[in-house]
Design a protein around this motif. Sequence first.
Motif, mmCIF file in Angstrom:
data_model
loop_
_atom_site.group_PDB
_atom_site.id
_atom_site.type_symbol
_atom_site.label_atom_id
_atom_site.label_comp_id
_atom_site.label_asym_id
_atom_site.label_seq_id
_atom_site.Cartn_x
_atom_site.Cartn_y
_atom_site.Cartn_z
ATOM 1 N N HIS A 22 0.853 -1.204 0.000
ATOM 2 C CA HIS A 22 0.000 0.000 0.000
ATOM 3 C C HIS A 22 0.881 1.244 0.000
ATOM 4 O O HIS A 22 1.354 1.688 1.046
ATOM 5 N N HIS A 24 2.049 5.139 -2.333
ATOM 6 C CA HIS A 24 1.580 6.229 -3.196
ATOM 7 C C HIS A 24 2.758 6.874 -3.913
ATOM 8 O O HIS A 24 3.729 7.277 -3.273
ATOM 9 N N LYS A 136 -10.117 -0.402 -4.536
ATOM 10 C CA LYS A 136 -10.045 0.119 -3.170
ATOM 11 C C LYS A 136 -11.417 0.457 -2.605
ATOM 12 O O LYS A 136 -12.299 0.924 -3.314
ATOM 13 N N HIS A 198 -4.451 -0.665 7.067
ATOM 14 C CA HIS A 198 -4.162 0.279 8.163
ATOM 15 C C HIS A 198 -4.477 -0.287 9.548
ATOM 16 O O HIS A 198 -4.670 0.467 10.498
ATOM 17 N N ASP A 254 2.593 3.229 3.454
ATOM 18 C CA ASP A 254 1.609 4.248 3.076
ATOM 19 C C ASP A 254 2.275 5.631 3.074
ATOM 20 O O ASP A 254 1.788 6.571 3.693
#
Length: 307
Positions: A22, A24, A136, A198, A254
């Motif tokens: 996960h 970005h 997602k 998370h 993340d």
Amino acid sequence: MTAIRTVLGDIAPDDLGVTLCHEHLFTNPPRWARERDHDMVLDKVDAAIGEVADFNSLGGGALIEMTTEDYGRNAAGLLAVAEASRVHVVSASGYQKGIYYPDTVATESVDEISRRFVTDVTVGIDGTSARAGVIKFGTCRTDEIREDERKVQEAVARAHLSTGAPISTHCQAGTLGTLQANGFADLGVDPARVLIGHLDRNLDYGYLREVAQTGVWLGFDHWTKPKYPSDELRVSCIEQLFAEGYTQVMVSGDLGRPSYQPHHGGSPGFAGLLKQIRERLPAEIAETVFLTNPREFFAFTPTETAA
Ligand SMILES: [Zn+2]
């Protein structure tokens, strides 16, 4: 034959390599959010290529890039990074969470929303050749799933059932994991196709076990962040889960802010993250969470139905 759907095309699961589940590379949330917090936008292709090259030099093989349309997904950017590097990049369909939803969620039917997700997976994102390899779903509250999020959850479940692409979630502060898992089960989704994200924001072992017992995968995807529970606590929870036979765990950082990425002036970056997790986890567990589990979870049998 199962495959993992990267932005450059489908690959054999065995070719995925060491994976952060996960991350970005590009983000651009709605303006109201950017004005409130100046550490949210990742929009530099060269910097992203640099981050990915550093990750690759330490043995990194793949990034699951979880930025969705409502959070500023950049399909052209992802293609540029993937073409310039030796790291596989998987892009996400679906939406981030209720507070970021586009207005269309209120007006479109579940089927219409679902068709958008199916198009991302089977045809391409925003008119590019990049197809999404994961869908997602996220919740923005810690006490309940909002009404509009329930609608999107149904659309995500439908898109998953029609494409086969796995589902990966955002739990606000790690909460509602069991509710998300049970919601997908009620919608006919096999728990083994869902990664609840998370959870390491909320390291209560009884809760982790409860989520694990539903049969979903557990995302420990907030490593190295000083403002959240310590990595030592992460390690002890993962070791306990493994000892009890709950090995469906994946890891990531993340790192969706400039302040987390060296090429944007921050730290630790994907390379630093990989190094720190490897230093902390026993080698056998590290191999499972970085390598064996992602290649199993992210693989699916693509259906070629056009949306
Ligand atoms: Zn994220």
